[in-house]
Design a protein around this motif. Structure first.
Motif, PDB file in Angstrom:
ATOM      1  N   ALA A  48       0.844  -1.190   0.000  1.00 55.47           N
ATOM      2  CA  ALA A  48       0.000   0.000   0.000  1.00 55.47           C
ATOM      3  C   ALA A  48       0.885   1.249   0.000  1.00 55.47           C
ATOM      4  O   ALA A  48       2.112   1.162   0.111  1.00 55.47           O
ATOM      5  N   ALA A  49       0.257   2.408  -0.130  1.00 54.31           N
ATOM      6  CA  ALA A  49       1.047   3.630  -0.313  1.00 54.31           C
ATOM      7  C   ALA A  49       0.943   4.617   0.840  1.00 54.31           C
ATOM      8  O   ALA A  49       1.774   5.522   0.959  1.00 54.31           O
ATOM      9  N   ARG A  50      -0.051   4.468   1.711  1.00 51.77           N
ATOM     10  CA  ARG A  50      -0.227   5.457   2.770  1.00 51.77           C
ATOM     11  C   ARG A  50       0.864   5.335   3.829  1.00 51.77           C
ATOM     12  O   ARG A  50       1.404   4.248   4.060  1.00 51.77           O
ATOM     13  N   ASP A  51       1.163   6.415   4.496  1.00 59.15           N
ATOM     14  CA  ASP A  51       2.166   6.367   5.562  1.00 59.15           C
ATOM     15  C   ASP A  51       1.708   5.451   6.697  1.00 59.15           C
ATOM     16  O   ASP A  51       2.520   4.756   7.312  1.00 59.15           O
ATOM     17  N   PHE A  52       0.377   5.424   6.955  1.00 58.82           N
ATOM     18  CA  PHE A  52      -0.133   4.529   7.995  1.00 58.82           C
ATOM     19  C   PHE A  52       0.136   3.075   7.637  1.00 58.82           C
ATOM     20  O   PHE A  52       0.480   2.261   8.509  1.00 58.82           O
ATOM     21  N   ASP A  53      -0.025   2.704   6.357  1.00 55.87           N
ATOM     22  CA  ASP A  53       0.225   1.330   5.925  1.00 55.87           C
ATOM     23  C   ASP A  53       1.689   0.952   6.127  1.00 55.87           C
ATOM     24  O   ASP A  53       2.002  -0.153   6.575  1.00 55.87           O
ATOM     25  N   HIS A  54       2.587   1.874   5.813  1.00 57.42           N
ATOM     26  CA  HIS A  54       4.005   1.570   5.972  1.00 57.42           C
ATOM     27  C   HIS A  54       4.416   1.563   7.448  1.00 57.42           C
ATOM     28  O   HIS A  54       5.339   0.835   7.831  1.00 57.42           O
ATOM     29  N   HIS A  55       3.740   2.345   8.253  1.00 58.56           N
ATOM     30  CA  HIS A  55       3.938   2.233   9.702  1.00 58.56           C
ATOM     31  C   HIS A  55       3.539   0.829  10.164  1.00 58.56           C
ATOM     32  O   HIS A  55       4.273   0.179  10.923  1.00 58.56           O
ATOM     33  N   GLN A  56       2.382   0.361   9.697  1.00 60.40           N
ATOM     34  CA  GLN A  56       1.933  -0.979  10.049  1.00 60.40           C
ATOM     35  C   GLN A  56       2.912  -2.037   9.549  1.00 60.40           C
ATOM     36  O   GLN A  56       3.234  -2.992  10.268  1.00 60.40           O
ATOM     37  N   ALA A  57       3.399  -1.888   8.317  1.00 62.74           N
ATOM     38  CA  ALA A  57       4.342  -2.858   7.753  1.00 62.74           C
ATOM     39  C   ALA A  57       5.615  -2.936   8.590  1.00 62.74           C
ATOM     40  O   ALA A  57       6.137  -4.037   8.853  1.00 62.74           O
ATOM     41  N   LEU A  58       6.118  -1.792   9.017  1.00 62.94           N
ATOM     42  CA  LEU A  58       7.363  -1.796   9.786  1.00 62.94           C
ATOM     43  C   LEU A  58       7.156  -2.409  11.171  1.00 62.94           C
ATOM     44  O   LEU A  58       8.001  -3.182  11.649  1.00 62.94           O
TER      45      LEU A  58
END
Length: 270
Positions: A48-58
């Motif tokens: 996904a592209a949202r910053d929230f998604d990448h926070h979740q991924a990390l």
């Protein structure tokens, strides 16, 4: 006993209106199922592209490395693959087995084993000495610990373009690629080893013995999503029980189902 005639018939499709619940029968499978769930969340969030998604991924990646660090996941996977190959060899002489598919399956398992053997170093070598990753790992262990005033570098990273964030996430994930593939294949093989059959839980309760001469790996219980209930599975070495419960509106204590309930049961042994 296991239905060996269907070992290589592939996964048995269930309708989309079916819910499947799985119960691991020993710690190795329990570990692999937990890692599988985390890997699926990482893939979904990182794409996904949202910053929230990448926070979740990390944060999920932190959990993956933490879980993988408690045991030698690579060794556990190699041991399971070696055991599966040995069992496949025993199936070769059985009538009705698709020999061509069996040979392809065994070759795939050997290639997977070789990839794991060739992987040098610890799984966490990409993040072990990375100060940014370490600071995120430490702060996310605290409730609300990744706020911008606690971790300004993380706030800055989340403001970067999505492509740059995704590139770093995939760089940190790369050492796990072979392990992730192995987990997917090992669990798919275990699931395919169980032939679903129709049974009935009388008054919402089902009990069955397990033949201890087989290496049972997993139980799978599938019910229609319109049944409005879920199973609680309790399993020992020689016997297991399935009790169905009605969650109601999720405010009160779940109620025991008191009607006869048909469901699909798979007992997976390899």
């Amino acid at each position: 006993m296991p239905d060996t005639g269907h070992q290589f018939a592939g996964l048995h499709a269930l309708t989309q209106s079916t819910l499947t619940f799985e119960q691991p029968l020993h710690e190795r499978v329990r570990l692999l199922l937990r890692l599988e769930a985390l890997l699926e969340r990482f893939r979904s969030s990182s794409l996904a592209a949202r910053d929230f998604d990448h926070h979740q991924a990390l944060t999920v990646l932190v959990d993956i490395y933490a879980l993988a660090g408690r045991v030698d996941v690579k060794r556990e996977l190699m041991g399971e693959i070696e055991r599966q190959i040995a069992n496949l060899n025993r199936f070769a002489a059985q009538p009705g087995v698709d020999q061509e598919r069996l040979a392809l399956t065994m070759e795939g398992q050997r290639r997977l084993l070789a990839r794991l053997e060739d992987q040098v170093g610890g799984l966490d070598h990409a993040v072990k000495d990375n100060e940014f990753y370490t600071s995120v790992r430490q702060r996310t262990a605290l409730p609300g610990g990744a706020c911008d005033f606690d971790l300004p570098i993380y706030h800055y990273w989340l403001s970067q373009p999505a492509a740059a964030r995704a590139e770093l996430l995939l760089e940190w994930f790369r050492p796990l690629e072979s392990v992730a593939e192995a987990i997917t294949q090992v669990l798919a093989f275990i699931r395919a080893a169980g032939q679903p059959r129709s049974v009935v839980a009388q008054d919402g309760y089902y009990e069955q013995g397990l033949d201890t001469s087989y290496a049972w790996q997993m139980l799978r219980v599938s019910i229609g999503s319109d049944e409005q209930c879920y199973p609680e599975i309790s399993a020992g070495r020689q016997r297991f029980t399935v009790r169905f419960l009605d969650p109601g509106d999720f405010h009160d204590r779940p109620r025991i189902v008191s009607r006869d309930l048909p469901f699909q049961l798979s007992c997976c042994a390899i």
